[in-house]
Design a protein around this motif. Structure first.
Motif, short mmCIF file in Angstrom:
data_model
loop_
_atom_site.label_atom_id
_atom_site.label_comp_id
_atom_site.label_asym_id
_atom_site.label_seq_id
_atom_site.Cartn_x
_atom_site.Cartn_y
_atom_site.Cartn_z
N HIS A 142 0.83 -1.21 0.00
CA HIS A 142 0.00 0.00 0.00
C HIS A 142 0.86 1.25 0.00
O HIS A 142 0.47 2.29 -0.53
N ALA B 130 -6.75 6.20 1.99
CA ALA B 130 -6.38 4.85 1.57
C ALA B 130 -6.59 3.85 2.71
O ALA B 130 -7.12 2.74 2.50
N SER C 11 -10.18 3.00 3.23
CA SER C 11 -10.75 2.16 2.17
C SER C 11 -10.47 0.68 2.39
O SER C 11 -11.08 -0.18 1.76
N TYR D 50 -1.43 3.27 -2.14
CA TYR D 50 -2.30 2.42 -2.93
C TYR D 50 -3.41 1.88 -2.05
O TYR D 50 -3.19 1.01 -1.21
N GLY D 51 -4.59 2.44 -2.21
CA GLY D 51 -5.76 1.95 -1.49
C GLY D 51 -6.88 1.80 -2.50
O GLY D 51 -6.80 0.99 -3.42
N ASP D 52 -7.94 2.62 -2.35
CA ASP D 52 -9.00 2.59 -3.36
C ASP D 52 -8.52 3.22 -4.67
O ASP D 52 -9.06 2.96 -5.74
N GLU D 53 -7.48 4.05 -4.58
CA GLU D 53 -6.84 4.62 -5.76
C GLU D 53 -5.34 4.47 -5.59
O GLU D 53 -4.85 4.16 -4.50
#
Length: 485
Positions: free
Chosen positions: A151, A214, A217, A443-446
């Motif tokens: 992430h 993030a 999410s 890096y999570g939902d986007e």
């Protein structure tokens, strides 16, 4: 000609790419307003601003510790007030290349802990993965939230003599430095407020908000306000300041292992109101110390049972356990192939040429040419465990030669690519120093690449190692926007 008069002293590597000047010692176009500003203010003004930034960093407690066992204790974060400036078009390549790398790494790690197609197809040697101390057999088959392992990432870039960005290292376990990136911007705005009116500089200060979004999410329960904690090894860790900074900026709890307890595969935070369920743990504790029931039983900073809670899908751990296999430096030479294999695309950023010491032909060449390469231990960071061949004394090269021959899997070698150089304010003169760049990814939902990153500076003349633990400092990194921010 330097904007303050005289000629800037060259770095030791005369062929290194110059970020500030073109070959004829004229500033590059995007540095012209800064060059004019420095020239108009003169030495005295620049020296005053450098002193002011040092005082500001000291008064705000922005310090670092070289290592937990360092005798020198905390030191004020070394900061050079002359910013590095990256035009928007140039940044677009960096951003796309770093994002591509992170997507490929996540495919790679997920594959390794599931079907292992990449090994069966011979893209990466299986023995290299199985021999890695960072491959966690305990978590094979575990499905992390959204299938994401990495992430948070920090990719170390250098520029070769032609100005091409090359990847020197991938930092995917617990990359640090974002707090310094933000602090650099804060003190830079104070040092040169007028320049922010002349340049359209993209923001980095909203990183904690991006990180918080993030983390939210990733909550397994999917609620809007999940309980998030930052797990730190404690105040003696070299990056403790960053742990505390991020927790404060996100308004979440900063905890140590003793503050958490696992019951029925659910993680709870011990509070004065009783136990409260935890949904997301942003851990800054290495895998080996994360869970004494799963990894090292003597760990005093981990949380017993947290990996089982993660396996059960009751908590998200950031970055996920087992991520370290992807930034084992022995894997680094295979990253271009990994990108092509999973994404079907050519790599946008090339590696620094890297030699695999388990490859007999490459090993023999390296051992015969140690004065021409940089040798790195595959699981060390921060500039430790390195041999800079061209400047190392013969006895040290001989010692590394023996170590490589005894245990080739523990080392890689890289071509010496003198990092680009940049003008720095050094006492009473401008001099050039080598720099690298660590962009950060969330890096999570986007997937977000922070427009800036941490520019590290080798503050000693001619030095190639930029880590703060080895005398390095940093600069604010300005990524220019095409439109007003």
């Amino acid at each position: 000609m330097s904007p303050l008069g005289g000629t800037p002293l060259p770095s030791r590597a005369a062929d290194a790419y110059d970020e500030f000047y073109r070959g004829d010692a004229v500033p590059r176009d995007h540095y012209r307003p800064l060059w004019d500003h420095l020239r108009d203010g003169g030495h005295a003004a620049l020296a005053a601003r450098a002193r002011a930034t040092h005082v500001a960093l000291r008064s705000e407690g922005v310090t670092f510790t070289a290592r937990p066992d360092a005798v020198a204790g905390d030191r004020v974060w070394p900061f050079d007030p002359i910013p590095r400036i990256i035009p928007g078009a140039e940044w677009a390549l960096v951003e796309a290349g770093v994002a591509q790398r992170i997507r490929a790494f996540n495919c790679f790690v997920h594959d390794l802990y599931h079907t292992q197609r990449v090994l069966k197809d011979g893209v990466v040697p299986a023995e290299l993965v199985y021999a890695s101390p960072d491959f966690r057999r305990d978590i094979v088959g575990v499905e992390p939230p959204h299938g994401i392992y990495t992430h948070i990432g920090g990719i170390d870039l250098v520029r070769d003599e032609k100005g091409r960005y090359l990847v020197a290292e991938d930092n995917l376990r617990i990359p640090s430095g974002v707090s310094f990136m933000i602090e650099n911007r804060i003190v830079e705005r104070r040092a040169f407020p007028e320049l922010f009116g002349r340049y359209r500089v993209r923001h980095v200060e909203d990183y904690p908000a991006v990180l918080l979004r993030a983390l939210r999410s990733l909550s397994p329960r999917g609620q809007r306000e999940p309980r998030i904690v930052v797990l730190t090894p404690g105040m003696h860790n070299a990056a403790y300041l960053e742990h505390a900074f991020l927790a404060h900026e996100m308004d979440v709890a900063l905890v140590e292992g003793r503050d958490l307890v696992v019951s029925n595969d659910v993680v709870h935070l011990k509070t004065t109101r009783g136990r409260e369920r935890v949904d997301v743990v942003y851990r800054r504790v290495d895998d080996l110390f994360l869970d004494p029931l799963c990894f090292r039983p003597d760990s005093l900073v981990g949380v017993a049972g947290i990996v089982n809670a993660w396996r059960a899908g009751n908590v998200a751990i950031v970055n996920a356990p087992g991520t370290g296999i992807a930034d084992d430096k022995a894997i680094h030479p295979y990253v271009p192939a990994i990108i092509r294999y999973y994404l079907g695309e050519p790599p946008l950023l090339d590696n620094v040429p890297t030699y695999q010491m388990t490859n007999r032909a490459e090993r023999e060449w390296v051992l015969a040419n140690l004065d021409q390469v940089v040798v790195k231990r595959v699981n060390e960071s921060g500039g430790y465990g390195m041999l800079v061949g061209p400047t190392a004394p013969p006895e040290l090269r001989e010692a590394f030669s023996r170590r490589i021959a005894e245990n080739p899997r523990s080392f890689v070698a890289q071509a010496v690519v003198p990092p680009s150089r940049h003008v720095c304010a050094c006492d009473d003169a401008l001099e050039t120093r080598h720099v690298d760049l660590r962009p950060f990814v969330v890096y999570g939902d986007e997937l977000d690449v922070v427009p800036g990153g941490l520019t590290r500076v080798a503050l000693s003349p001619g030095a190639l190692v930029v880590d703060a633990a080895h005398g390095g400092g940093s600069k604010d990194t300005w990524v220019l926007a095409a439109a007003p921010c």
